[in-house]
Write an enzyme that holds these catalytic residues in place. Sequence first.
Site, PDB file in Angstrom:
ATOM      1  CD1 TRP A 190      -2.953   1.884   0.752  1.00  0.00           C
ATOM      2  CD2 TRP A 190      -1.697   2.156   2.084  1.00  0.00           C
ATOM      3  NE1 TRP A 190      -2.750   2.921   0.876  1.00  0.00           N
ATOM      4  CE2 TRP A 190      -2.449   3.557   1.919  1.00  0.00           C
ATOM      5  CE3 TRP A 190      -0.194   3.150   3.221  1.00  0.00           C
ATOM      6  CZ2 TRP A 190      -1.955   4.857   2.600  1.00  0.00           C
ATOM      7  CZ3 TRP A 190      -0.317   3.483   3.895  1.00  0.00           C
ATOM      8  CH2 TRP A 190      -1.294   5.423   3.458  1.00  0.00           C
ATOM      9  CD  GLU A 231      -4.610  -1.415   2.252  1.00  0.00           C
ATOM     10  OE1 GLU A 231      -3.459  -1.928   2.804  1.00  0.00           O
ATOM     11  OE2 GLU A 231      -5.976  -0.549   3.134  1.00  0.00           O
ATOM     12  CE  LYS A 233      -6.021   6.164   2.528  1.00  0.00           C
ATOM     13  NZ  LYS A 233      -5.061   6.230   3.773  1.00  0.00           N
ATOM     14  CG  ASP A 264      -8.779  -0.343   5.078  1.00  0.00           C
ATOM     15  OD1 ASP A 264      -9.584  -0.178   4.994  1.00  0.00           O
ATOM     16  OD2 ASP A 264      -7.652  -0.681   5.433  1.00  0.00           O
ATOM     17  CG  HIS A 267      -8.905   2.328   2.245  1.00  0.00           C
ATOM     18  ND1 HIS A 267      -7.310   1.569   1.546  1.00  0.00           N
ATOM     19  CD2 HIS A 267      -8.674   2.397   2.953  1.00  0.00           C
ATOM     20  CE1 HIS A 267      -6.472   1.872   3.092  1.00  0.00           C
ATOM     21  NE2 HIS A 267      -7.469   2.596   3.545  1.00  0.00           N
ATOM     22  CG  HIS A 291      -6.308  -4.571   5.283  1.00  0.00           C
ATOM     23  ND1 HIS A 291      -5.023  -3.108   5.217  1.00  0.00           N
ATOM     24  CD2 HIS A 291      -5.548  -5.412   5.460  1.00  0.00           C
ATOM     25  CE1 HIS A 291      -3.942  -3.867   5.204  1.00  0.00           C
ATOM     26  NE2 HIS A 291      -3.878  -5.155   5.431  1.00  0.00           N
ATOM     27  CG  ASP A 299      -9.287   5.248   5.903  1.00  0.00           C
ATOM     28  OD1 ASP A 299      -9.468   4.020   6.514  1.00  0.00           O
ATOM     29  OD2 ASP A 299      -7.905   4.696   5.614  1.00  0.00           O
ATOM     30  CG  ASP A 301      -7.014   2.525   9.325  1.00  0.00           C
ATOM     31  OD1 ASP A 301      -7.519   1.658   9.565  1.00  0.00           O
ATOM     32  OD2 ASP A 301      -6.860   3.955   9.096  1.00  0.00           O
ATOM     33  CG  ASP A 331      -5.322  -1.591   8.405  1.00  0.00           C
ATOM     34  OD1 ASP A 331      -4.926  -0.665   9.182  1.00  0.00           O
ATOM     35  OD2 ASP A 331      -5.226  -0.839   7.173  1.00  0.00           O
TER      36      ASP A 331
HETATM   37  C1  RNT Z   1      -3.600   2.901   5.502  1.00  0.00           C
HETATM   38  C2  RNT Z   1      -4.017   1.548   4.482  1.00  0.00           C
HETATM   39  C3  RNT Z   1      -3.133   0.402   5.155  1.00  0.00           C
HETATM   40  C4  RNT Z   1      -2.706   0.879   6.677  1.00  0.00           C
HETATM   41  C5  RNT Z   1      -1.122  -0.084   7.364  1.00  0.00           C
HETATM   42  C6  RNT Z   1      -0.508  -0.036   8.229  1.00  0.00           C
HETATM   43  O1  RNT Z   1      -4.894   3.409   4.871  1.00  0.00           O
HETATM   44  O2  RNT Z   1      -5.245   0.691   4.844  1.00  0.00           O
HETATM   45  O3  RNT Z   1      -2.814  -0.890   5.426  1.00  0.00           O
HETATM   46  O4  RNT Z   1      -3.334   1.153   7.558  1.00  0.00           O
HETATM   47  O5  RNT Z   1      -0.300  -0.771   6.341  1.00  0.00           O
HETATM   48 ZN    ZN Z   2      -5.039  -1.901   5.082  1.00  0.00          ZN
END
Ligand code: RNT
Ligand code: ZN
Length: 424
Positions: A190, A231, A233, A264, A267, A291, A299, A301, A331
Site C-alpha cells: 500500500w 491495496e 484507497k 480495505d 477505503h 483489511h 477512514d 481505522d 487493519d
Molecule cells: C492505509 C492502509 C494500510 C495501512 C497499514 C498500516 O490506509 O489501510 O493498509 O493501514 O498498512
Molecule cells: Zn489497510
Amino acid sequence: MNIKEKYELSSRYETAKKDYEKWGIDVDKALDILKDIKISIHCWQGDDVTGFEANNQELSGGIAATGNYPGKARNAEELRKDLDKALSLIPGKHKVNLHAIYAETDGKFVDRDELKPEHFANWVKWAKENGLGLDFNPTIFSHEKAADNLTLSSPNKEIRDFWIRHAIASRKIGEYFGKELGQTCLTNLWIPDGYKDIPADRLGPRKRLKDSLEEIFSVEIDKKYNLDAVESKVFGIGAESYTVGSSEFYINFVNKNNLVPLLDTGHYHPTEVVSDKLSAMTLFNDKVALHVSRPVRWDSDHVVIFDDELKEIAKEIVRNDSLDKIIIGLDYFDASINRIAAWTIGSRNMIKALLSALLIPNDYLRKLQDDGNFTERLALMEEFKTYPLGDIWNYYCAKNNVPVGEEWIKEVKKYEEEVLNNRK
Ligand code: RNT
Ligand code: ZN
C-alpha cells in the site's frame, strides 16, 4: 471455569444447537470449519504503527492513530509479549501481519531498501514456537523519502527506485516467511501517494506507479511461499483530491498481472460497502484479500465491532464458499484504549461474525430469493438475528481454551497492572 459453570455452558449449548438444527444446520460441523479459518492479526495495533527503526520516524502517509493510552510496546520483544497475551484470548490458530518497520536491527540503522530476512529472524522463531503464520507489508510511509506523499509514483526517479528496492526486499522477506513457516505469506503493498489539491496531471503519476509496480513484480517468487497483494484507497489526510492507487487502477493492474487485490473496508466512499464487492471480485480473481477495519465518518481505522457490515462480509465469505478464496486480515489502530483489548475485541468479533454466518440457513434463504419470496426472506433474516448465537460462541471459546464471554477483560486488566503499567 468450575464444574457447575461448565455444565451450564454445555447444556445451554445443547439447547441452542437444537434451535439451529431445526433449520438443518450442523453446529458441530460449523465449529470445525471455524477452527480452520485463519485471521491475519495486524501487529501495528500494538504500538500505534510506530515500529522500531533506529531512527524512528513519526507516522505519516495520511493515516493517523489518535490517543495516548499508556503501556504501548517499545520494542519487538514487548510487542510479541503483548501479542502472546492477545492471542491467548482469541480462539483458534491465526497469522500475525508484520510491517517492515518491525525489523530488528540490533540498534543499527538499516534503511528500508537494505532490509533482509535476517532482520526478521526473531519473529520467525517466535512464530514457529507458537504455530503462527506470518504476513508482511513493505512500509512505504513514515520515512523522509515519503515526506510529500509521493513514493512509487514520484516524479523523482531516485525516490521511485528507493521504494522499488524496498518493495522487492519485502517480497523476499515474505518468501522467507513462507519457506520457514510452511504457510504462504501474503505481502501487501500500500502506498500513500496522492495530492491534497486538484491535480494538473492525473495520468502521469498513475503511469509511473504502473511502471514501478511492473518492476517490483517482475522479480519471480514462488507463489507457494509468497503471494503479492496490492491495496487501493480513495483518499487520505493530505491527499484528499487524488489518490494514485485508486480502486480502478488496482483492479485493472491485478487482472493484468495476476496479483491479489486487497480491499480495505475503510477505503471507499461512505455509502459503498466491501460486502457487496466480494462476489464480483471473487468471480474474476482466485484470491481476494481483506483489511477489515471500521471507518467512522472517514477512514478512521476504529476497532472492528460486531456490526451489520462485518456480519454481511462474513456471510458473503461463507455462503459463497469463499473461505479458501478470501484472505481475511485486520487493519485498525486505536491508541485511546488498551491495545491488547483492541486486538482481542476486533479479532473475536471477526471470528464471531464468521460463526454467525455459518449458523444461518443460507441455502434456504437463497431459495426464497430465487422463488421471489422476499417476504419470508426478510422475515427469516430478521428472526435469525436473535437466535442464540452467544451460547454457541461461548461454548466455542471454552472448547478452544480461551475465556468465555467477558471473562477476558479481567485478564487484560491483570496484564495491564502487572506488565503495561511498568512501561514508563
Ligand atoms: C492505509 C492502509 C494500510 C495501512 C497499514 C498500516 O490506509 O489501510 O493498509 O493501514 O498498512
Ligand atoms: Zn489497510
